[in-house]
Design an enzyme around this catalytic site. Structure first.
Site, short mmCIF file in Angstrom:
data_model
loop_
_atom_site.label_atom_id
_atom_site.label_comp_id
_atom_site.label_asym_id
_atom_site.label_seq_id
_atom_site.Cartn_x
_atom_site.Cartn_y
_atom_site.Cartn_z
N GLU A 170 46.94 27.22 62.49
CA GLU A 170 46.69 28.26 63.49
C GLU A 170 45.60 27.93 64.50
OE1 GLU A 170 48.31 31.18 63.97
OE2 GLU A 170 49.77 30.53 62.47
N SER A 444 60.17 86.44 32.70
CA SER A 444 59.51 86.73 31.43
C SER A 444 58.36 85.77 31.11
CB SER A 444 60.54 86.68 30.29
OG SER A 444 61.50 87.69 30.47
#
Length: 749
Positions: A170, A444
């Protein structure tokens, strides 16, 4: 002419001032943010660590799954951390080690022998090990909105061949230039001129870093000029090694769903499941080659193209003297070496959603996405797997078409920690979290609050109090009349209090709640942990209101823990970026309800499972696993609920439709099946039923609530708060039968 020169000079001065000001602006931007960006890290979320010791309840399959979640690689013989070799119940594990808040667990090679249901022995180099912890699994992260993730490393910890190879490919003159390369720019300009468009950038590593940190990816002259100027300024303020280190941690190397993979260290884990320092030369070259195009050279999608690019990198490393030709020959012959089984992470969205919500009570979003926090949670991968299995199995039986939805919450009774959670039928997909946000009437499931409020008044009520289960009409302020009905459409007359709850009689419950007062019932719900709005209307006694599965888990956690209200939590400890404790989430609890009254309620909830609406659970549960729970069904079967607990786990399950349509299910035909399938495979301990002080046990006739003799008709043993036991008795004398009811069996006598 003189005037023109004067004007040009002024114009030059103005432009110089503007340029200087702009440079000052760019310089300030770099110097005030670069160091922070170097160390910007998202929070990592971890599961609970698995404790291993001789006698631990664990099967070979469970240990193998735990290691799979952790990303341990299967090998013939372990040579480095993160590997496992298995021969049936014998596991050779080279652990990774982990820095826990109180101690450091070292990386080491251990042998774990696992029998059918328990760990038999643990040894290291032939010596026994009493206790050890595996490293916890990372189950996700809290990333910034752009989804970037990274693992930071110091330059001295990066393999020399990797950073030298990076420069060879690079930026060969990295340590000589001032942030930009004139030859590189000239070469790129020539390529762009010849092609007629921008095809090359000629960027140095410093320029690439500036672009990643500060600029957009667009290819324009202005952006390129900014890039060069900022690169020069960066080089003026920071050393080359700092810039290279930042690049190694920042470079983009691919995507995993919404998560962007940044930096070589995270890429090494992602593609090879190997720490950066342990990468082979062929793997280093592959990652370096991907910088040119992470998507183009993705080794999973384009393996041949990635292999060719890898070999180009190896050739450049030879040319630049980074490696020898002999090393390159060996590396070129190597396979790509990818991790064939990607690590399991970010696949528990509902649980991570709850973690985020609880974290945001104390942390800002920017802290969670940039401070590098480590979040240690109570998440249990083994319980989660079983919950997901049970959810899938039962829901496919109930509704193969997929129109029904479901949610479940699992907590540990002793700590109030949420150990597992399912927020919908598609357990691995983020989206609407029904466990937290699906707010429905609870039916319930709310009834135990009514009965608990009554049992807190021992002068008026006991388990043997006779209630009236008869038709009822209540005028409403709106002018309408509320007329509840039993599920079976039958009024049952006089019934004992415990049986009215066990068989879930609506009429008896509504009458009891109205006798107590709606304010008393609402207050009990708040004391049990319900924090949202509770409507004080007659229908509250039968579950009116809007409650999530998480709300119900909070309520039942208080009941299961003996009346101690324990806020449900996911997080144990938060560590800062240095590994030091930032926040410790301690166990907190407050006594909210009478211990004796809760004890009586637990008796009734056990009877629900033995003789009432929950008895169908024992088609799955072992007969000796005592559990307590309650079914819940809302009007027209829109919601099917079940909440229940054993001695170690509490689970709440809900089944319904997102459009609130009818399901055709009751609590026992829907949610109970999910619950019992999960608990049968996961719970290890029965309900611990230890009678507190101030209690007595009497034998009563369950048909009328009177004291009777042991062995008499309908005789059963039942607990009472001292002074609340029945005054009347039958005329039946005790008889020896040798028969024990389930209540006596709880005490083993």
């Amino acid at each position: 002419m003189k005037k023109t020169r004067h004007l040009l000079f002024k114009l030059f001065l103005v432009l110089a001032v503007i340029a200087a000001g702009y440079l000052v602006f760019l310089d300030a931007r770099i110097t005030t943010t670069f160091t922070d960006k170097m160390w910007e890290l998202p929070a990592k979320v971890y599961a609970r660590p698995l404790d291993l010791y001789a006698g631990a309840e664990l099967t070979p399959d469970e240990l193998a799954y735990e290691l799979e979640v952790l990303g341990y690689r299967k090998v013939g013989h372990t040579r480095s951390p993160g590997q496992v070799a298995r021969n049936r119940g014998r596991f050779e594990i080279f652990t990774r080690g982990f820095d826990f808040p109180s101690e450091t667990e070292p990386a080491r090679r251990i042998i774990v022998e696992v029998g059918p249901t328990r760990v038999q022995s643990i040894s290291e180099s032939g010596r026994g090990v009493d206790l050890m912890r595996l490293d916890p699994a990372q189950i996700g992260g809290i990333y910034p909105t752009h989804g970037e993730d990274r693992i930071l490393v110091r330059l001295e910890d990066v393999p020399e061949t990797l950073w030298q190879g990076l420069l060879a490919v690079e930026d060969q003159r990295f340590y000589q230039h001032w942030g930009f390369s004139i030859t590189g720019i000239a070469r790129a300009a020539y390529s762009n001129l010849m092609s007629g468009r921008v095809v090359a950038g000629g960027s140095t590593i410093t320029q690439q870093l500036v672009k990643n940190y500060y600029l957009t990816p667009e290819r324009t002259i202005v952006r390129k000029l900014n890039e060069v100027l900022m690169a020069i300024l960066l080089e003026l303020h920071y050393q080359k090694d700092q810039i290279l280190e930042s690049y190694i941690n920042e470079v983009y190397l691919g995507q995993e769903g919404p998560r962007a993979i940044h930096g070589f260290a995270l890429a090494a884990r992602h593609y090879f499941d190997t720490p950066l320092e342990q990468l082979g030369l062929h793997q280093q070259a592959l990652l370096i080659g991907m910088i040119k195009g992470p998507s183009l050279y993705n080794p999973r999608r384009n393996p041949e193209r990635a292999r060719e690019r890898r070999n180009v990198v190896l050739n450049l490393m030879v040319e630049q003297g980074v490696i020898s030709e002999e090393h390159a020959v060996v590396a070129r012959a190597m396979p790509l070496g990818l991790n064939s089984a990607p690590r399991i992470r970010d696949t528990f969205p509902a649980y991570l959603d709850l973690v985020r919500r609880q974290l945001r009570r104390q942390y800002r979003e920017e802290d969670l996405t940039s401070e590098g926090l480590t979040i240690l949670t109570a998440f249990d991968p083994l319980l989660q797997r079983q919950l997901e299995r049970s959810t899938g199995t039962v829901m496919n039986q109930l509704d193969a078409g997929g129109s029904l939805q479901t949610a479940s919450v699992v907590t540990r009774i002793d700590s109030g920690e949420v150990a597992a959670l399912v927020g919908g039928r598609k357990v691995s997909y983020a989206g609407f979290n029904r466990a937290l946000d699906a707010r429905r009437p609870a039916g319930s499931l709310l009834k135990p609050a009514v009965y608990l409020a009554a049992l807190e008044q021992p002068r008026r009520y006991s388990l043997a109090t006779v209630l009236t289960d008869a038709e009822l009409s209540v005028a409403q302020p709106s002018g309408e009349t509320w007329q509840p009905r039993n599920f079976d459409r039958i009024a049952h007359g006089e019934v004992l209090l415990f049986k009215a709850l066990s068989l879930s009689y609506n009429l008896a419950t509504a009458r009891l709640g109205l006798d107590l007062g709606l304010d008393v019932v609402a207050d009990m719900l708040r004391r049990l942990g319900i924090e949202n709005y509770v409507p004080e209307v007659p229908a509250l006694t039968l579950g009116a209101g809007e409650y999530s599965p998480f709300d119900m888990a909070t309520m039942y956690q208080t009941i299961a823990s003996g009346g101690y209200r324990t806020p449900l939590k996911t997080i144990r400890t938060v560590l800062d970026a240095r590994g030091e404790i930032d926040t410790r989430y301690e166990l907190t609890y407050d006594r909210e309800v009478s211990l004796q009254a809760v004890y009586l309620l637990q008796y009734a909830l056990i009877d629900v499972m033995k003789n009432g609406t929950g008895k169908g659970a024992y088609r799955h549960l072992p007969a000796n696993l005592t559990v307590a729970g309650k079914t819940g069904t809302t009007n027209d079967g829109r919601d099917s609920w079940f909440a229940g607990f054993s001695g170690d786990l509490l689970t709440v399950s809900w089944v319904g439709r997102d459009d609130n349509g009818g399901t055709g299910l009751t609590g026992s035909s829907g949610a109970l099946k999910v619950w019992s399938h999960f608990m049968a495979a996961s719970s290890k301990r029965p309900v611990a039923y230890n009678m507190p002080e101030g209690m007595v046990v009497e034998t009563i006739d369950s048909s009328n609530g009177r004291i009777t003799g042991e062995g008499c008709p309908n005789a059963r043993r039942m607990p009472f708060i001292e002074g609340s036991q029945p005054r009347r008795s039958t005329n039946c004398s005790p008889r020896k039968t040798g028969i024990r009811d389930w209540f006596e069996s709880l005490f083993g006598n």
